[in-house]
Structures are given as C-alpha cells and as structure tokens.
Design a protein around this motif. Structure first.
Motif, PDB file in Angstrom:
ATOM      1  N   ALA A 129      33.409  50.488  49.792  1.00 20.80           N
ATOM      2  CA  ALA A 129      34.116  49.090  49.913  1.00 20.80           C
ATOM      3  C   ALA A 129      34.415  48.585  48.666  1.00 20.80           C
ATOM      4  CB  ALA A 129      33.164  47.963  50.573  1.00 20.80           C
ATOM      5  N   ILE A 130      33.629  48.884  47.729  1.00 24.16           N
ATOM      6  CA  ILE A 130      33.994  48.445  46.062  1.00 24.16           C
ATOM      7  C   ILE A 130      34.850  49.400  45.921  1.00 24.16           C
ATOM      8  CG2 ILE A 130      33.136  48.847  43.813  1.00 24.16           C
ATOM      9  CD1 ILE A 130      31.745  46.363  44.765  1.00 24.16           C
ATOM     10  N   GLU A 131      35.401  50.467  46.033  1.00 30.41           N
ATOM     11  CA  GLU A 131      36.359  51.408  45.733  1.00 30.41           C
ATOM     12  C   GLU A 131      37.643  50.860  46.121  1.00 30.41           C
ATOM     13  OE1 GLU A 131      34.453  55.900  44.945  1.00 30.41           O
ATOM     14  OE2 GLU A 131      34.809  55.039  47.125  1.00 30.41           O
ATOM     15  N   GLN A 132      37.726  50.367  47.584  1.00 31.96           N
ATOM     16  CA  GLN A 132      38.403  49.857  48.124  1.00 31.96           C
ATOM     17  C   GLN A 132      39.132  48.391  47.489  1.00 31.96           C
ATOM     18  OE1 GLN A 132      39.707  49.778  52.099  1.00 31.96           O
ATOM     19  NE2 GLN A 132      37.924  51.312  52.673  1.00 31.96           N
ATOM     20  N   GLY A 133      38.046  47.705  46.869  1.00 37.03           N
ATOM     21  CA  GLY A 133      38.363  46.475  46.291  1.00 37.03           C
ATOM     22  C   GLY A 133      39.136  46.641  44.879  1.00 37.03           C
ATOM     23  N   ALA A 134      38.723  47.445  44.338  1.00 37.52           N
ATOM     24  CA  ALA A 134      39.511  48.064  42.987  1.00 37.52           C
ATOM     25  C   ALA A 134      40.772  48.452  43.315  1.00 37.52           C
ATOM     26  CB  ALA A 134      38.502  48.913  42.249  1.00 37.52           C
ATOM     27  N   GLU A 135      40.988  49.309  44.365  1.00 39.58           N
ATOM     28  CA  GLU A 135      42.380  49.396  44.676  1.00 39.58           C
ATOM     29  C   GLU A 135      43.410  48.261  44.933  1.00 39.58           C
ATOM     30  OE1 GLU A 135      41.865  52.722  47.570  1.00 39.58           O
ATOM     31  OE2 GLU A 135      41.002  54.015  46.098  1.00 39.58           O
ATOM     32  N   GLN A 136      42.666  47.805  45.873  1.00 42.56           N
ATOM     33  CA  GLN A 136      43.571  46.253  46.270  1.00 42.56           C
ATOM     34  C   GLN A 136      44.138  45.462  45.250  1.00 42.56           C
ATOM     35  OE1 GLN A 136      44.867  45.675  49.078  1.00 42.56           O
ATOM     36  NE2 GLN A 136      45.495  43.711  48.633  1.00 42.56           N
ATOM     37  N   ALA A 137      42.938  45.428  43.985  1.00 40.22           N
ATOM     38  CA  ALA A 137      43.140  44.542  42.861  1.00 40.22           C
ATOM     39  C   ALA A 137      44.414  45.213  42.019  1.00 40.22           C
ATOM     40  CB  ALA A 137      41.859  44.496  42.022  1.00 40.22           C
ATOM     41  N   TYR A 138      44.164  46.381  41.821  1.00 37.69           N
ATOM     42  CA  TYR A 138      45.269  47.135  40.854  1.00 37.69           C
ATOM     43  C   TYR A 138      46.674  46.994  41.778  1.00 37.69           C
ATOM     44  CZ  TYR A 138      42.830  49.617  37.275  1.00 37.69           C
ATOM     45  OH  TYR A 138      42.275  49.991  36.204  1.00 37.69           O
ATOM     46  N   ARG A 139      46.720  47.014  43.087  1.00 39.46           N
ATOM     47  CA  ARG A 139      48.296  46.937  43.867  1.00 39.46           C
ATOM     48  C   ARG A 139      48.632  45.578  43.650  1.00 39.46           C
ATOM     49  NH1 ARG A 139      45.239  50.500  47.840  1.00 39.46           N
ATOM     50  NH2 ARG A 139      44.809  48.456  49.081  1.00 39.46           N
ATOM     51  N   SER A 140      47.647  44.715  43.450  1.00 39.48           N
ATOM     52  CA  SER A 140      48.251  43.480  43.577  1.00 39.48           C
ATOM     53  C   SER A 140      48.810  42.670  42.067  1.00 39.48           C
ATOM     54  CB  SER A 140      46.814  42.298  43.948  1.00 39.48           C
ATOM     55  OG  SER A 140      46.079  42.340  42.713  1.00 39.48           O
ATOM     56  N   VAL A 141      48.745  43.689  40.895  1.00 38.54           N
ATOM     57  CA  VAL A 141      49.265  43.209  39.656  1.00 38.54           C
ATOM     58  C   VAL A 141      50.377  44.080  39.455  1.00 38.54           C
ATOM     59  CG1 VAL A 141      48.462  43.083  37.322  1.00 38.54           C
ATOM     60  CG2 VAL A 141      46.999  42.571  39.256  1.00 38.54           C
ATOM     61  N   THR A 142      51.362  43.464  38.922  1.00 40.91           N
ATOM     62  CA  THR A 142      52.620  44.243  38.620  1.00 40.91           C
ATOM     63  C   THR A 142      52.473  44.562  37.004  1.00 40.91           C
ATOM     64  OG1 THR A 142      54.016  42.962  39.837  1.00 40.91           O
ATOM     65  CG2 THR A 142      55.178  44.068  38.010  1.00 40.91           C
ATOM     66  N   GLY A 143      52.326  45.858  36.669  1.00 43.35           N
ATOM     67  CA  GLY A 143      52.067  46.355  35.573  1.00 43.35           C
ATOM     68  C   GLY A 143      50.729  46.074  35.008  1.00 43.35           C
ATOM     69  N   PRO A 144      49.620  46.482  35.834  1.00 42.41           N
ATOM     70  CA  PRO A 144      48.333  46.425  35.351  1.00 42.41           C
ATOM     71  C   PRO A 144      47.860  46.955  33.890  1.00 42.41           C
ATOM     72  CG  PRO A 144      48.498  48.178  37.050  1.00 42.41           C
ATOM     73  CD  PRO A 144      49.949  47.649  36.503  1.00 42.41           C
ATOM     74  N   VAL A 145      47.116  46.263  33.329  1.00 37.84           N
ATOM     75  CA  VAL A 145      46.778  46.475  31.826  1.00 37.84           C
ATOM     76  C   VAL A 145      45.301  47.020  31.909  1.00 37.84           C
ATOM     77  CG1 VAL A 145      46.452  45.697  29.652  1.00 37.84           C
ATOM     78  CG2 VAL A 145      48.479  44.837  31.057  1.00 37.84           C
ATOM     79  N   GLU A 146      44.998  48.162  31.114  1.00 36.38           N
ATOM     80  CA  GLU A 146      43.520  48.285  31.135  1.00 36.38           C
ATOM     81  C   GLU A 146      42.937  47.590  30.194  1.00 36.38           C
ATOM     82  OE1 GLU A 146      42.273  50.363  33.245  1.00 36.38           O
ATOM     83  OE2 GLU A 146      44.204  51.250  34.193  1.00 36.38           O
ATOM     84  N   GLY A 147      41.417  47.486  30.136  1.00 40.59           N
ATOM     85  CA  GLY A 147      40.633  46.801  29.372  1.00 40.59           C
ATOM     86  C   GLY A 147      40.651  45.455  29.875  1.00 40.59           C
ATOM     87  N   THR A 148      40.703  45.119  31.076  1.00 37.44           N
ATOM     88  CA  THR A 148      40.739  43.971  31.899  1.00 37.44           C
ATOM     89  C   THR A 148      39.802  44.114  33.016  1.00 37.44           C
ATOM     90  OG1 THR A 148      42.552  44.459  33.263  1.00 37.44           O
ATOM     91  CG2 THR A 148      43.118  43.546  31.083  1.00 37.44           C
ATOM     92  N   LEU A 149      39.882  42.962  33.637  1.00 37.85           N
ATOM     93  CA  LEU A 149      39.096  42.994  35.043  1.00 37.85           C
ATOM     94  C   LEU A 149      39.433  44.128  35.857  1.00 37.85           C
ATOM     95  CD1 LEU A 149      37.458  41.363  37.297  1.00 37.85           C
ATOM     96  CD2 LEU A 149      39.619  39.962  37.631  1.00 37.85           C
ATOM     97  N   LEU A 150      40.599  44.495  35.873  1.00 38.55           N
ATOM     98  CA  LEU A 150      41.072  45.748  36.946  1.00 38.55           C
ATOM     99  C   LEU A 150      40.155  47.030  36.401  1.00 38.55           C
ATOM    100  CD1 LEU A 150      44.901  45.077  36.821  1.00 38.55           C
ATOM    101  CD2 LEU A 150      43.285  44.628  38.864  1.00 38.55           C
ATOM    102  N   THR A 151      40.182  47.135  35.168  1.00 35.39           N
ATOM    103  CA  THR A 151      39.352  48.172  34.674  1.00 35.39           C
ATOM    104  C   THR A 151      37.744  48.314  35.013  1.00 35.39           C
ATOM    105  OG1 THR A 151      40.900  48.375  32.804  1.00 35.39           O
ATOM    106  CG2 THR A 151      38.845  49.757  32.613  1.00 35.39           C
TER     107      THR A 151
END
Length: 218
Positions: A129-151
């Motif tokens: 479920a945590i893995e799916q949560g991270a994937e969903q968060a990445y998909r929700s952002v246009t141009g995701p940036v590393e070093g953030t909440l997503l990472t």
C-alpha cells in the motif's frame, strides 16, 4: 513485548509477543498518532519550507490535510482496514491544503487502493500500500522533482518492502520503515540544490517523516 501487548488494545492482533496484523481501528489509531506527532512539530516543518517557494506553510497545510484525513478515518471506525483507508483518502482529498497537502492526499489515495480489499493488514499488505501511495503521488505531479516529499514517500515504500520480507512483526516493520524514511529525508539536500543552499532538508519530506514516526508514539 510490553509495547506489543499495549497495541493489542489499540486494534492490533498480537500473537507470541509479535504484532501480526492491524484492524480498521488499528489503522485509525496509526493515523491519529501521526497527526498528533505532526501537530507537535508543525512550526519546525514550516521553518524548513523553502521549496518550491519559501512561504512557510508546509507544516500547516499538511496538518490541516491530516486532520481531514483522520476525521474521515474516524467516520469509518470499526470497519475493515480497506474501508477505513478509503474514508481516510476521501477526507484528505476534500480537506487538502496547499501543494504539500494535495500530494499527501494523493499518497493516501494510493495507500487506500493498496488496502481496498483488506479486512486486516499485515506488514506485506502495508508495504504494498505504501508503494502504491508513492506511485500515486508521483503520478499526481507534473514534472516531479527529486529531493522532495515524493522522494521520501518512495523511500518509505522501498524500506517497507525490504522490512516486510524479513520482519512480519508490524511493530518492527514500522520502525524499519521509519528508519528508511529518516535516511531519505536527511539526504534530500544532496538531491535538491535549493535545499543545500538554504541548509535545510525538505519540508514536505519532514512532514511525512513525522506522520510515519507518530505511529511509534502511541
């Protein structure tokens, strides 16, 4: 063992001194504890807020979102873990505040999808479920940036998966996951120059760390 026995009265199933699974009540208690721990550190998170703009409200926005999520979870209290997770995500979506709150709500949406058919959850269930949560968060952002909440969210999934394979005890699993998140959060300035220049770690990542860390505080 004392902590495991304590959790037995908080919606968790304990066997031979190990926490084997959590119920809908257990999930609600985890979320409530995370919200309280974030609330205790809201101003610290606000002070870290330099990305994407230094408006000093990441802690506040994530807390307001978590309050809405917990209110949703409490509406589903006593139901299956899947039903509670769904109610949590719906509450977060309706109450999301700011960029960080929206990303957090999407993380919780993915988490709910991962638990959708679960009456109770074990370490492997929650890792997925945590893995799916991270994937969903990445998909929700246009141009995701590393070093953030997503990472940091993705690191939670990686640490959770590794621990679930080795430690079926939910209490030990949760501690392992938090350790992985803590390490990822500390490394955010290495990935984002704006953080490094300001001498801070990422505010959103720190907020997520406090939410997950709270699960060890009740």
């Amino acid at each position: 063992e004392l902590m495991a026995n304590h959790l037995a009265g908080k919606g968790f199933l304990v066997e031979d001194g190990a926490v084997r699974a959590g119920t809908g009540v257990g999930l609600t208690n985890l979320l409530r504890a995370g919200q309280k721990w974030l609330a205790a550190h809201r101003e610290l998170v606000n002070r870290l807020n330099v990305f994407p703009v230094p408006d000093g409200d990441t802690g506040t926005n994530m807390l307001l979102t978590m309050r809405a999520a917990v209110a949703g979870a409490q509406n589903g209290a006593g139901q299956t873990a899947g039903a509670v997770a769904k109610a949590t995500a719906e509450g977060a979506l309706m109450g999301a505040r700011g960029n960080s709150g929206v990303i957090l709500s999407q993380f919780l949406e993915g988490l709910a999808a991962g638990l959708s058919d679960k009456v109770t959850f074990n370490a492997a269930d929650f890792a997925g479920a945590i893995e799916q949560g991270a994937e969903q968060a990445y998909r929700s952002v246009t141009g995701p940036v590393e070093g953030t909440l997503l990472t940091v969210a993705r690191a939670a999934g990686v640490a959770a998966r590794q621990s679930a394979l080795a430690r079926p005890d939910l209490l030990r699993f949760w501690a392992d996951m938090v350790d992985g998140v803590r390490a990822a959060q500390a490394a955010t300035p290495d990935q984002l120059s704006l953080l490094r220049a300001a001498g801070v770690t990422d505010a959103g990542g720190q907020g997520l760390l406090f939410i997950l860390e709270g699960g060890l505080k009740f």
